[in-house]
Motif scaffolding. Structure first.
Motif, short mmCIF file in Angstrom:
data_model
loop_
_atom_site.label_atom_id
_atom_site.label_comp_id
_atom_site.label_asym_id
_atom_site.label_seq_id
_atom_site.Cartn_x
_atom_site.Cartn_y
_atom_site.Cartn_z
N SER A 313 8.34 34.74 8.23
CA SER A 313 7.53 34.23 9.34
C SER A 313 6.09 33.95 8.94
O SER A 313 5.27 33.61 9.80
CB SER A 313 7.54 35.25 10.48
OG SER A 313 6.83 36.43 10.11
N VAL A 314 5.78 34.10 7.65
CA VAL A 314 4.39 33.94 7.21
C VAL A 314 3.81 32.61 7.66
O VAL A 314 2.68 32.52 8.14
CB VAL A 314 4.30 34.08 5.68
CG1 VAL A 314 2.88 33.73 5.20
CG2 VAL A 314 4.65 35.51 5.25
N PHE A 315 4.59 31.54 7.54
CA PHE A 315 4.06 30.21 7.85
C PHE A 315 4.64 29.65 9.15
O PHE A 315 4.62 28.43 9.38
CB PHE A 315 4.35 29.25 6.69
CG PHE A 315 3.67 29.66 5.42
CD1 PHE A 315 2.29 29.51 5.27
CD2 PHE A 315 4.39 30.23 4.39
CE1 PHE A 315 1.66 29.90 4.10
CE2 PHE A 315 3.77 30.63 3.23
CZ PHE A 315 2.39 30.47 3.08
N LEU A 316 5.17 30.55 10.01
CA LEU A 316 5.76 30.09 11.26
C LEU A 316 4.83 30.27 12.45
O LEU A 316 5.10 29.72 13.53
CB LEU A 316 7.09 30.82 11.53
CG LEU A 316 8.19 30.60 10.49
CD1 LEU A 316 9.45 31.36 10.89
CD2 LEU A 316 8.50 29.11 10.34
N GLU A 317 3.78 31.07 12.30
CA GLU A 317 2.84 31.27 13.40
C GLU A 317 2.00 30.01 13.62
O GLU A 317 1.87 29.16 12.73
CB GLU A 317 1.93 32.46 13.11
CG GLU A 317 2.66 33.80 13.03
CD GLU A 317 3.15 34.28 14.38
OE1 GLU A 317 2.79 33.67 15.41
OE2 GLU A 317 3.92 35.26 14.41
N LYS A 318 1.40 29.94 14.79
CA LYS A 318 0.61 28.74 15.12
C LYS A 318 -0.62 28.62 14.26
O LYS A 318 -1.05 27.52 13.93
CB LYS A 318 0.21 28.78 16.60
CG LYS A 318 1.39 28.66 17.55
CD LYS A 318 0.93 28.66 19.01
CE LYS A 318 2.11 28.50 19.95
NZ LYS A 318 1.69 28.50 21.38
N THR A 319 -1.23 29.77 13.92
CA THR A 319 -2.43 29.72 13.10
C THR A 319 -2.28 30.69 11.94
O THR A 319 -1.49 31.64 11.98
CB THR A 319 -3.68 30.12 13.90
OG1 THR A 319 -3.56 31.51 14.29
CG2 THR A 319 -3.82 29.26 15.15
N ALA A 320 -3.05 30.46 10.90
CA ALA A 320 -3.03 31.34 9.73
C ALA A 320 -3.53 32.73 10.10
O ALA A 320 -3.06 33.75 9.56
CB ALA A 320 -3.90 30.74 8.62
N ALA A 321 -4.50 32.80 11.05
CA ALA A 321 -5.04 34.10 11.45
C ALA A 321 -3.96 34.96 12.10
O ALA A 321 -3.84 36.16 11.85
CB ALA A 321 -6.22 33.91 12.40
N ARG A 326 -0.05 39.40 11.80
CA ARG A 326 1.33 39.85 11.97
C ARG A 326 1.86 40.48 10.68
O ARG A 326 2.48 41.54 10.71
CB ARG A 326 2.21 38.67 12.38
CG ARG A 326 3.70 38.97 12.38
CD ARG A 326 4.49 37.75 12.83
NE ARG A 326 5.91 37.89 12.55
CZ ARG A 326 6.75 38.60 13.27
NH1 ARG A 326 6.32 39.27 14.33
NH2 ARG A 326 8.03 38.67 12.96
N VAL A 327 1.63 39.84 9.56
CA VAL A 327 2.14 40.35 8.29
C VAL A 327 1.50 41.69 7.95
O VAL A 327 2.19 42.64 7.53
CB VAL A 327 1.90 39.32 7.16
CG1 VAL A 327 2.19 39.95 5.80
CG2 VAL A 327 2.75 38.08 7.37
N ILE A 328 0.19 41.80 8.15
CA ILE A 328 -0.50 43.06 7.82
C ILE A 328 -0.03 44.18 8.74
O ILE A 328 0.27 45.30 8.29
CB ILE A 328 -2.02 42.88 7.92
CG1 ILE A 328 -2.50 41.95 6.79
CG2 ILE A 328 -2.73 44.23 7.83
CD1 ILE A 328 -3.97 41.61 6.87
#
Length: 629
Positions: A313-321, A326-328
């Motif tokens: 899901s790293v690149f599935l969120e709307k924004t990089a922030a 989420r990942v952290i």
């Protein structure tokens, strides 16, 4: 003497012609040696097995039978030497052969594995899992599709009315039925040929030389619709089986031992041969352990899936922030889970958090002393912890033996010391109890799930016995003023702690034995249950939450300590262990009886060593009831 070379199934098959062949030979000849050879005929297939039988005219006394096995891959000179060793043996085994313990009846198969003494011992050992049953007493077998005889049912591709046909190659070593491939078989089959949820499918092709056993899998709803071809054996439960039974059956079928015990030398195993196989059945303790392991496996898979989901899901969120957050956050939770789980491999962590309070408390103090650099205090703490471990374990042994009606000879010495009133029982007395428990014939007939069997393992091996002996010698030297020189103390503390670690490792079963302080019991005569309030005293601190449970028994005592075994059985520990507030330090502690001078019962704390007179007026009479006075 006469030697004959035949296909191996003449001596191993249950087919009528093979049985008649063996009976005919037995009427005129004694079979001295049978040599099985796999792949030794150069022009034949590598799986073809021959049997060379050495026969002698029949006599009144039948000679012992010797059976040997070799294959094309074996080293010829080594095989010859091993065979020569077998010829001169009167019993026992060599690398590739053995002398049968008894001469089989003329109709019996002479398959190598059926009469191997080592395998017979392992077969007899299967009952220690709980019990054994023939596979045919648990499972029937529905019909299978023969690819030749039922060729009219076959279809070239999947259709609305077709089902998949599976064979042995479709069953993975991991017990998973593989997904259909381009060359999968499809067929229109009668309803009685369809597989059902709960069926087991087993591949028929399996060599005794394989590193694994049978390919076996459980059919689930997700696999259906499906039918089996003649290269599989289908096993359908005769009645509903417990999940643990099915699980253990599958695990056993996949072992090399199961393949060997079937006793078929060739690569093809038949239904009747498989149904004759003895299958271990789990007792309650093993069934519980299997359930626990299955739950652990499923939990680990869930964690793995969760970690994969986070990574994907790293690149599935709307924004990089948002993705970064989420990942952290999710990664932190998963990391903490893994770190907590990995701590279980740390013996010290296990003792501090999962061992009964008296042992865990002493262990924590020992670790603290060792880290503080005071070698004298650390050395004393190690010896104190060793004595408390042995004391606690022996008190459990005394309580369990008494409730089982078993008299221990070591009680006599403890009884004498208690009545003497000068010095109470100590290190040597606790060791004597545990050594008797480990070696006594009285305890050999206990059921496999009896808790005393775990205590028997504490001093059952050489490493733990030697470690205990060294710690005992150190304790005696310290008590008789033969103290370690200050220069040698750091190394002495280190060596003693290593021996303590050996003892603690042998006592890991204590992590599964909860020490319970029952604080309140309320019996409901209508529901025939007791509402029991208790504290579970596991870990290095006595301040723990109250818990409540409903139990269908009314013989539990409020204010007494109980041992809860892995099967959730409760065992009264009074008066061997007593729990109450210490009058000296005001902390809740566990106590054992230290001395009884002139009828006054003196209690000694396992955690702090404090001694005081018991205020209860009936303790002495209870000690007489259990044989300590």
């Amino acid at each position: 003497m006469m030697a004959v070379l035949l296909p191996a199934n003449a001596f191993t098959s249950a087919a009528p012609w093979a049985v008649d062949c063996r009976k005919a030979i037995a009427e005129l000849w004694d079979t001295l040696v049978v040599v099985f050879g796999e792949g030794v005929v150069v022009e034949a297939h590598s799986s073809f097995v021959t049997a060379t039988a050495f026969l002698r005219a029949r006599s009144d006394v039948r000679p012992p039978l010797k059976i040997f096995r070799m294959s094309r891959q074996d080293d010829p000179p080594a095989v010859v030497k091993d065979f020569e060793r077998l010829l001169v043996r009167g019993g026992g085994r060599v690398a590739n052969g053995y002398v049968a313990r008894s001469v089989p009846a003329s109709h019996e198969s002479l398959a190598f594995d059926l009469h191997d003494p080592a395998l017979l011992d392992r077969r007899d050992e299967l009952a220690n899992f709980g019990s054994v049953k023939r596979l045919g007493d648990l499972y029937d077998s529905p019909p299978r599709v023969n690819l030749t005889a039922n060729a009219a049912w076959l279809r070239s591709e999947e259709g609305p009315e077709t089902v998949r046909l599976i064979g042995g190659r479709d069953i993975g070593r991991d017990g998973v039925i593989t997904a259909p491939s381009d060359d999968a078989h499809w067929a229109m089959v009668p309803e009685e040929y369809l597989l059902a949820p709960g069926d087991l499918v087993v591949g028929t092709v399996s060599r005794t030389s394989d590193l694994y056993g049978f390919r076996a899998a459980l059919v689930t709803t997700e696999d259906l619709p499906m039918a089996a071809n003649h290269m599989t054996i289908v096993l359908r439960p005769l009645q509903e089986l417990e999940p643990q039974q099915v699980r253990l059956t599958l695990m056993f079928l996949r072992t090399k031992l199961a393949r060997a015990l079937v006793g078929v030398p060739g690569p093809i195993v038949g239904l009747h041969q498989l149904q004759a196989l003895l299958i271990p059945q789990p007792d309650e303790a093993l069934a519980t352990a299997l359930d626990d392991l299955t739950s652990v496996k499923e939990q680990l898979r869930a964690w793995e899936a969760e970690a994969s989901t986070v990574l994907e899901s790293v690149f599935l969120e709307k924004t990089a922030a948002l993705a970064r957050s989420r990942v952290i956050g999710s990664g932190r939770t998963l990391r903490l889970r893994v770190e907590a789980a990995s701590l279980i491999d740390d013996l010290g962590y296990t003792v501090r958090t999962r061992f009964p309070y008296p042992v865990a408390y002493r262990w924590r103090e020992t670790e603290a002393r060792l880290s503080g650099g005071d070698s004298q205090a650390a050395y004393g703490a190690v010896l104190d912890t060793a004595e408390i471990l042995l004391c606690y374990s022996s008190q459990l042994a005394l309580a369990l033996a008494r409730s089982s009606g078993i008299e221990l000879g070591a009680v006599a010495a403890i009884k004498e010391k208690l009545a003497g009133g000068r010095s109470g029982p100590g290190f040597g007395d606790w060791v004597a109890v545990l050594q008797e428990v480990a070696t006594s014939r009285k305890l050999r007939n206990l059921t496999a799930e009896h808790p005393l069997n775990d205590i028997r393992s504490l001093l059952s091996d050489k490493d733990s016995t030697d470690a205990c002996k060294r710690l005992s010698d150190r304790r005696n030297d310290q008590a008789h003023l033969r103290r370690v020189d200050p220069v040698d103390l750091p190394n002495a503390a280190k060596e003693a702690f290593a021996d303590l670690g050996t003892l603690i490792a042998s006592a890991r079963f204590l992590a599964d034995w909860s020490l319970l302080d029952i604080t309140d019991v309320r019996w409901d005569s209508l529901t025939r249950t007791s509402k029991v309030q208790y504290r579970e005293l596991m870990g290095d601190h006595p301040v723990v939450p109250m818990k409540t449970i409903l139990l269908p028994r009314n013989d539990l005592e409020a204010g007494s300590l109980y041992l809860r075994d892995p099967n959730h059985g409760l065992h009264l520990l009074r008066p061997f262990l007593i729990g109450q507030d210490c009058r000296t330090c005001r902390n809740w502690s566990t106590f054992h009886v230290d001395r009884v001078p002139k009828g006054d019962v003196l209690l000694k704390s396992l955690e702090h060593g404090h001694v005081f007179r018991d205020s209860a007026t009936d303790t002495a009479s209870v000690l007489r009831v259990v044989g300590l006075l």
